[in-house]
Scaffold this motif. Structure first.
Motif, PDB file in Angstrom:
ATOM      1  N   ASP A  31       0.837  -1.205   0.000  1.00 27.91           N
ATOM      2  CA  ASP A  31       0.000   0.000   0.000  1.00 27.91           C
ATOM      3  C   ASP A  31       0.868   1.250   0.000  1.00 27.91           C
ATOM      4  O   ASP A  31       0.553   2.244  -0.650  1.00 27.91           O
TER       5      ASP A  31
ATOM      6  N   MET B 239      -1.180   4.295  -1.485  1.00 27.94           N
ATOM      7  CA  MET B 239      -2.518   4.240  -0.889  1.00 27.94           C
ATOM      8  C   MET B 239      -2.527   4.885   0.486  1.00 27.94           C
ATOM      9  O   MET B 239      -3.568   5.345   0.950  1.00 27.94           O
TER      10      MET B 239
ATOM     11  N   ARG C 176      -1.252   9.403  -3.653  1.00 29.21           N
ATOM     12  CA  ARG C 176      -2.216   9.314  -4.745  1.00 29.21           C
ATOM     13  C   ARG C 176      -1.894   8.122  -5.636  1.00 29.21           C
ATOM     14  O   ARG C 176      -0.944   8.163  -6.404  1.00 29.21           O
ATOM     15  N   PRO C 177      -2.721   7.073  -5.573  1.00 23.97           N
ATOM     16  CA  PRO C 177      -2.484   5.919  -6.442  1.00 23.97           C
ATOM     17  C   PRO C 177      -2.379   6.292  -7.912  1.00 23.97           C
ATOM     18  O   PRO C 177      -1.617   5.685  -8.657  1.00 23.97           O
TER      19      PRO C 177
ATOM     20  N   TYR D 144      -0.956  -2.379  -9.526  1.00 22.47           N
ATOM     21  CA  TYR D 144      -1.075  -2.969  -8.193  1.00 22.47           C
ATOM     22  C   TYR D 144      -2.224  -3.958  -8.167  1.00 22.47           C
ATOM     23  O   TYR D 144      -3.339  -3.648  -8.558  1.00 22.47           O
TER      24      TYR D 144
ATOM     25  N   ALA E 239     -10.943  -4.313  -2.238  1.00 26.05           N
ATOM     26  CA  ALA E 239     -10.125  -3.244  -2.800  1.00 26.05           C
ATOM     27  C   ALA E 239      -9.735  -3.499  -4.247  1.00 26.05           C
ATOM     28  O   ALA E 239      -9.284  -2.589  -4.937  1.00 26.05           O
TER      29      ALA E 239
ATOM     30  N   LYS F 136     -13.015   2.229  -2.551  1.00 25.99           N
ATOM     31  CA  LYS F 136     -11.649   1.744  -2.344  1.00 25.99           C
ATOM     32  C   LYS F 136     -11.081   1.144  -3.629  1.00 25.99           C
ATOM     33  O   LYS F 136      -9.951   1.460  -4.037  1.00 25.99           O
TER      34      LYS F 136
ATOM     35  N   ARG G 119     -10.154   3.756  -5.996  1.00 29.78           N
ATOM     36  CA  ARG G 119      -8.875   4.395  -5.685  1.00 29.78           C
ATOM     37  C   ARG G 119      -7.720   3.559  -6.200  1.00 29.78           C
ATOM     38  O   ARG G 119      -6.769   4.066  -6.780  1.00 29.78           O
ATOM     39  N   VAL G 120      -7.808   2.251  -5.977  1.00 31.74           N
ATOM     40  CA  VAL G 120      -6.741   1.372  -6.464  1.00 31.74           C
ATOM     41  C   VAL G 120      -6.635   1.461  -7.976  1.00 31.74           C
ATOM     42  O   VAL G 120      -5.555   1.348  -8.546  1.00 31.74           O
TER      43      VAL G 120
END
Ligand SMILES: Nc1ncnc2c1ncn2[C@@H]1O[C@H](COP(=O)(O)OP(=O)(O)OP(=O)(O)O)[C@@H](O)[C@H]1O
Ligand SMILES: Nc1ncnc2c1ncn2[C@@H]1O[C@H](COP(=O)(O)OP(=O)(O)OP(=O)(O)O)[C@@H](O)[C@H]1O
Ligand SMILES: [Mg+2]
Ligand SMILES: [Mg+2]
Lengths: 300, 508, 329, 329
Positions: free
Chosen positions: B307, B312, B330-331, B341, B349, C209, C212-213
């Motif tokens: 992460d 993340m 910021r991803p 990732y 996630a 989430k 975001r990934v």
């Protein structure tokens, strides 16, 4: 101005109906059919429906809502032979009134007026004048001397602003009277009472409460009664709700001003029927009834 | 001599739109036995467990408890029949403590107005926690503060705590360390000797061989076979039943996978990376064409590492991609810098569960699929199809919701999403957690291919075989620091475990 | 492998349910009342739902992104009154409109910031804003009604254009409010179903989430949906001002937020985010509009109307849930 | 091993924040106004928040279980008016009260059934009920105000007891409404934090799925929280009727739902379920009550009051979020 149907471009479908003697569809639109005042107006309309040659219908939105009132009238326009309007907001309803008139349908205003519109006549109480009347009653019961708080459930409403204007005009002209504030109580009964309670505690010097409408009048009276101030703190208010009548009898409310709502409803229909049948009609003052413990019996 | 079964399923069928998750399955579960159920992802194992638990209702067939036809309309009914279940997906109340979660079924049965003392909930829970080797865990701890592994143990504790006649474990140790798994096996053996019927679902075939008395294999919703586990049974036998074809399993990979042809300049450089309280001063490089593994025990800090690199979470220290510094937090900056990732928490996630296969595939590279802000749907369609056939991903339509796919296929789609951004570095966290042997092998093949094409790959995993067989270098983390670096022949189970268990003051 | 994406398919099915409900209502009303099917009445219904509809399009974005906005009724009031006051002060049309719209966008921005970086649940952030914005509107107007007319100071040529926006008819037939609604719905549909931004709104609402990934900046997506909502609430408020042409801070748009949310949810959007379409919302808005219209035409008493509206909201959403459920289970 | 369980500990921390906010407000008001600290005024504040408080205790259950109830303002009106009408019709006190409470409980039951077995989001189910129940109240009273007095037909001995409930003072000092509030809060606290039922409410709100697989009947727990909410809304409505002693269906309790929810959330409950305490709710209710009282005592204009109330809601919840966040991260 007196008006006569001869000077009015009546829609042909209505003219035909009048000629054939069919009962006329008279709609009486009230700005909030769920408020305290509405049932009285409706009674007047229902009486007119029974007594006059008309299908009188009492309509309007639940909760004061100009859009709702306009939409409903727009929707029913094809069926209306005569319309009486009491408007939420004076200005908001004017374009609609003009549109209805332009469609050849007679429109009058009642209860609250739209003087800027093309409406034919107004039946009801002059709001500024009724405010002045309340102010005069206050000066009277205070013997011209005291601190007055004005209460209203909706400080921003047009009828409230009109009455407040009239009341302040008279109160401020009186030397010994000071207007402390206008208290906006909100509309929920509990809120109304609490707001008055807080305000009286904040300023214990207040000797007069002038309520501008039906609903903070009994709350003010109750507060005065429960705090053992009946007669010490004077209350002048409006309308003849059950509770208000009780409080006048108990001398917790000194004066209440009646607007004869039932008569307003009846006259609204009656004026339209008269007009359509060729009679000349004019503004009608439905009057103020001033009630004190002396004459309250006649209101019951 | 066979004992009378506690539960029998006879011709039980469960249909979902377009899928027959259980197809006329007949099976029985007997006291004092560990009955393993294996099969590829989507074979229907969890569906069967959910039928046993009363969580879902079959469309057809008969359930017989102690020889009597029964319906199990709710979990409560199943519990009344003595069945306890550890579900594949965590089902804890995050707002309650460990003790309260363990005592949940107990408290669910109480009279609603009975007085309740949280003291006793904690007290009652501590004995079962001890039995599972978790005596160090305060029952008053909120479960939200636990690691995934600890949460899984709490869930097991909850099932074990009740006097079960039958214990259903659906992939109970997918997030557990070897030591924790061993504790679990001890408990399972103990329960078996007490006469409990244990149903055990797992993708770890070695464990299955070690633990099970009987093994049932499912494929495409059907029960292929049930047989007793004997000395002759091998993983190859199991795989053959499961897949119905030959697969190169992990064990058969030669270590030559490690001998990568040419290692180029570093793609990723970490300099003194630190997340306060979790790890500090982590420094290493990953080069183009190599697969770098990171091993470590739970709580070593390796999970947070992924992460942190991807941005993340906030971090201190420097991260460079191809020599250019990548900002934290910021991803999307990390993606722009060329990172992809694949997180461990696939359903939470990883996948955009409510969205389609095609949407998931292009989500990270939207810029490539838009013209003047508008999506180019035919390009999206084409690209997705390319990836689906490249990785042999099984979907019924590109518009299918990813939530309805099996774990292996979901993982391939998340992989496709990462690759669609044309990354230089692929970060994988537990890449094969909960994935069956066949799909696992396919994923390893894909990774090997990518590395040989010059991709830098960072694989963070708790599974030692995976680390040992598929990486060219291994870093071991312990207590928030890198405790050792191994390569080539140094990569052995013993050395990794030695480094992983070294605590900080020893390392210093 | 078929082309349509998940969301258009789910929604396709949902919209079918709402659409059928609408058709049933219309057929019933056509037979039971003589005036329902007249073009005048239908255009009336169209006009009457336009402002609700414009706001509902904005709320569709907000709900799909997984948030909610209770402050829209107050924003509607403040922006409309603000523009009106500026016109009365003698401003030109464009500056006055811009100022009103900016006001709405700023409120949306504040809502968005509070609900993302401020870490407040949007229900509570926008509940606070509902009260604040209403208070500001009252302070700004001193509680007095604002009426836009030349007597109060509006320039005649400005007033004419302003009133045309609210009261005029395109080609002498289609009410301008309906034109605005159609334009907003069309634009909203294009953005939501055809652009990367719309994609991100769905992604963020489905799982913040995972979004975001995937490199999606969830905060900025959510903030933008609030800004869009604020802009559209302001537009509706300004059009209302242009229609009436008057308003009052104590009353205008009071309680409108629940009507807007009800319409969007009837149209199939989910309060938990990730699901919804502009087409569904338009149908939901029409259902509410036709229902109100039909109840009035039928002469149903206003009190009974309240009961009927509540019933229809519950029944419409229930049918939707039950029909989707039976298809997926 | 420390005794308190997670929820009481989380909440313990939360309550601290709200408590401090309340103390700061009270200290400020004691210095800036002479009358705030008088016992009359404090008892006044206590009385004024009582009805809000009674409903807020119910809403605490509903929010913790992961649901929401928007129909409480309408239930408050219908039950109060219902009981009042029965007394005016000459019913005895107990039957009239029972009927009013049953009315509230039935509305709660319907809300609960719709939100669980009906599979509707509770926001939408109770939004529909808000409208339906209000309509029923209007129909039942025909829009007329209901005043409970002997002139209208109430029996004198019944009226006396009824009025004592709403207007009386215990030991001539503590307003009866406050006594009811204290009793409800105490009972609510005992049930929520001390019984298996309270535990289930938390479990269901934390994760309905986990609760269900543990054998908790999530639906029935949720239905019960709605029934409790309905009962308490009815109780508050009846007390309001007894206090005033009159009510009007178009006005009584209008918009109350948002006040109740705001108070509970200020008190630390979460809209996503699983978190909240009765103590926090009581503090939240007091903050709102003290704020209203203080603003009036300070002579703040009613319009500015609107702004302040919104600000306080946002700030209180923000402080809460930020302080919890900084402790856990
Ligand atoms: N709620 C659902 N709706 C539609 N399809 C479903 C649903 N649940 C499961 N399925 C499908 O049923 C099949 C069997 O799923 P199941 O979860 O039982 O597999 P499994 O053997 O447990 O796989 P894994 O090893 O990945 O856990 C799969 O094809 C899956 O996609
Ligand atoms: N977001 C977070 N905030 C605070 N603490 C965290 C967070 N995530 C993890 N931790 C804590 O940091 C420590 C290290 O966690 P991490 O998950 O990296 O360990 P791990 O070696 O990967 O073990 P496992 O995979 O079994 O969880 C643990 O004590 C964990 O509880
Ligand atoms: Mg499974
Ligand atoms: Mg880990």
């Amino acid at each position: 101005e007196p008006v006569n149907v001869a000077d009015f471009a009546l829609a042909p479908r209505i003219a035909e109906k009048v000629a054939s003697g069919e009962p006329l569809n008279i709609m009486v639109s009230y700005h909030d059919v769920s408020n305290e005042f509405a049932p009285f107006v409706r009674q007047g309309v229902e009486r007119a429906d029974a007594e006059l040659n008309a299908n009188a219908r009492f309509i309007g939105p639940v909760g004061a809502d100009a859009d709702g009132q306009i939409s409903e009238i727009e929707t029913l326009m094809a069926e209306i032979d005569g319309l009486a309007i009491s408007a939420v907001s004076t200005d908001a309803l004017s374009p609609l009134i003009d549109r209805v008139i332009d469609a050849g349908i007679p429109v009058i205003s009642y209860n609250t007026d739209n003087p800027d519109s093309k409406r034919l006549v107004f039946a009801g109480q002059d709001l500024v004048q009724s405010g002045r009347d309340a102010g005069e009653q206050m000066v009277n019961v205070l013997d011209g001397k005291g601190r007055v708080m004005i209460t209203t459930i909706d400080a921003a409403a047009q009828w409230s602003l009109d009455r407040e204007g009239g009341a302040r005009e008279v109160l401020e002209a009186s030397e010994g009277i000071e207007v402390v504030r206008t208290l906006n109580t909100g509309t929920d009964p509990q809120e109304i009472y609490s707001a008055i309670e807080n305000a009286m505690l904040a300023d214990p010097e207040i000797t007069g409460i002038l309520s501008l409408e039906c609903c903070s009048t009994p709350a003010a009276g109750e507060w005065v009664k429960r705090n053992g101030q009946s007669g010490t703190i004077k209350v002048v208010g409006f309308d003849l709700l059950d509770q208000t009548v009780d409080l006048v009898i108990a001398k917790a409310v000194q004066v209440t001003i009646d607007q004869a709502p039932s008569r307003q409803g009846f006259e609204a229909v009656s004026l339209l029927v008269q007009f359509l049948n060729g009679e000349t009609i004019d503004d009608l003052d439905t009057g103020v009834g001033i009630f004190t413990s002396e004459n309250i019996d006649s209101a019951m | 001599m066979t004992k009378k079964p506690i539960i029998e399923l006879i011709d039980v069928t469960k249909k979902y739109p377009g899928v027959v998750a259980m197809d006329t399955v007949s099976i029985d579960f007997r006291p004092s036995e560990v009955h393993a159920v294996i099969g590829e992802n989507g074979a229907g194992k969890s569906t069967m467990m959910n039928v046993l638990s009363g969580a879902i209702q079959p469309n057809g067939g008969v359930i017989r408890v102690d020889g009597k036809d029964t319906v199990l309309p709710t979990p409560l009914a199943s519990q009344a029949a003595g069945i306890r279940v550890v579900y594949q997906e965590l089902s804890l109340c995050w707002n309650l403590s460990v003790g309260e979660n363990v005592m949940l079924p107990e408290l669910a049965r109480r009279n609603p107005f009975s007085r309740l003392s949280s003291m006793r909930a904690g007290h009652a829970a501590s004995s079962v926690l001890k039995r599972l080797g978790m005596e160090g865990l305060d029952p008053e701890t909120p479960v939200a503060e636990l690691s995934v592994a600890q949460q899984q143990m709490v869930e097991i504790a909850r099932a074990v705590n009740q006097n079960a006649r039958m214990l259903v474990l659906d992939e109970p140790n997918s997030a557990l360390s070897p030591a924790e798994s061993e504790k679990l096996f001890e408990v399972v053996r103990g329960l078996r000797s007490e006469g409990v019927s244990v149903v055990y679902v797992s993708h770890h075939l070695q464990e299955v061989l070690a633990l099970a008395d009987r093994i049932s294999v499912m494929r495409d919703g059907r029960l292929i076979t049930s047989f007793d586990n004997t000395a002759e049974t091998t993983t190859d036998t199991l795989v053959a039943h499961m897949v119905g074809r030959d697969v190169v399993t992990s064990d058969q990979y030669s270590t030559c996978a490690n001998s990568v042809s040419q290692i180029k300049a570093p793609t990723l450089e970490l300099r003194g990376l630190c997340v306060p309280g979790i790890f500090d001063d982590v420094t290493f490089d990953v080069s183009s064409g190599e697969i770098l593994g990171i091993a470590g025990l739970p709580d070593s800090g390796k999970d947070v590492l992924a992460d942190a690199i991807f941005g993340m979470i906030g971090r201190a220290g420097e991260v460079y991609m191809k020599g250019i510094r990548v900002a934290s937090g910021r991803p999307r900056h990390a993606i722009a810098a060329g990172m992809a990732y694949i997180p461990a928490d696939r359903r939470g996630a990883g996948a955009l569960l409510s969205m389609s296969v095609a949407e998931n595939t292009v989500a990270s590279a939207l810029g490539k699929f838009t013209r003047h802000g508008f999506l180019n749907k035919s390009l999206i369609h084409k690209t997705t199809q390319t990836y689906m056939s490249k990785f042999d991903t099984k979907v019924s339509a590109l518009g299918q919701a990813v939530s309805t796919l099996s774990g292996g296929n979901q993982q391939k789609i998340i992989l496709s999403r990462g690759l669609a951004t044309d990354p230089g570095l692929l970060i994988l966290h537990e890449p094969t957690r909960g994935i069956d042997v066949g799909a696992k092998a396919e994923i390893y093949d894909i990774l090997k291919d990518l590395a040989s094409q010059g991709m830098a790959i960072l694989m963070i995993s708790s599974e030692l075989p995976e680390i040992m067989l598929h990486t060219s270098r291994v870093l071991v983390m312990a207590d928030g620091q890198i405790s050792g670096r191994l390569s080539g022949a140094e990569i052995t189970e013993e050395r990794i475990m030695a480094l992983a268990t070294r605590s900080r003051h020893h390392a210093a | 492998m078929s082309r349509p994406s998940l969301w258009s398919r789910i929604a396709g099915r949902k919209e079918l349910g709402v659409f059928l409900a609408l058709v049933v209502m219309c057929v019933f009303l056509s037979f039971s009342t003589s005036s329902f099917l007249s073009s005048i009445n239908l255009l009336n219904v169209g006009r009457q739902v336009s402002l609700l509809g414009i706001m509902a399009v904005g709320m569709t974005f907000v709900l799909i992104s997984g948030e909610i906005d209770l402050s829209v009724g107050s924003t509607y009031a403040l922006s409309g009154l603000g523009s009106g006051m500026l016109i009365v002060m003698g401003w030109g049309l464009v500056p006055a409109l811009m100022a009103g719209l900016m006001l709405g966008a700023s409120i949306g921005l504040i809502n968005g910031l509070l609900s993302t970086y401020g870490r407040l649940p949007s229900l509570i952030a926008t509940l606070g804003m509902l009260s604040i914005v209403r208070g500001v509107a009252l302070l700004m107007t001193d509680g007095q009604p604002v009426t836009v007319n030349t007597r109060n100071g509006a320039l005649p040529q400005v007033l004419e254009k302003f009133e045309f926006m609210g009261q005029g008819y395109l080609f002498g037939l289609v009410p301008m409010q309906l034109v605005f609604f159609a334009a907003v719905a069309l634009l909203g549909w294009l953005v939501l179903s055809g652009t990367a931004f719309g994609f991100r709104v769905f992604a963020v609402g489905g799982s913040a989430k995972a979004a975001r990934v995937s490199g999606i900046h969830a905060e900025s997506v959510k903030i933008w949906t609030f800004v869009i909502m604020g802009l559209l609430a302001a537009l509706a408020g300004i059009l209302s001002m242009a229609f009436l042409p008057s308003g009052q801070a104590g009353r205008t748009g009071l309680g409108l937020e629940l009507d807007v949310i009800a319409a969007v949810v009837v149209g199939g959007a989910s309060l938990s985010g990730g699901v919804g379409t502009v087409l569904g919302t338009v149908l939901g808005v029409l259902i509410i509009g036709v229902l109100r219209n039909g109840l009035v035409l039928q002469g149903v008493s206003p009190f009974t109307q309240e009961v009927m509206i509540g019933l229809v909201i519950i029944i419409a959403v229930a049918i939707d849930k039950w029909s989707t459920r039976s298809r997926t289970t």
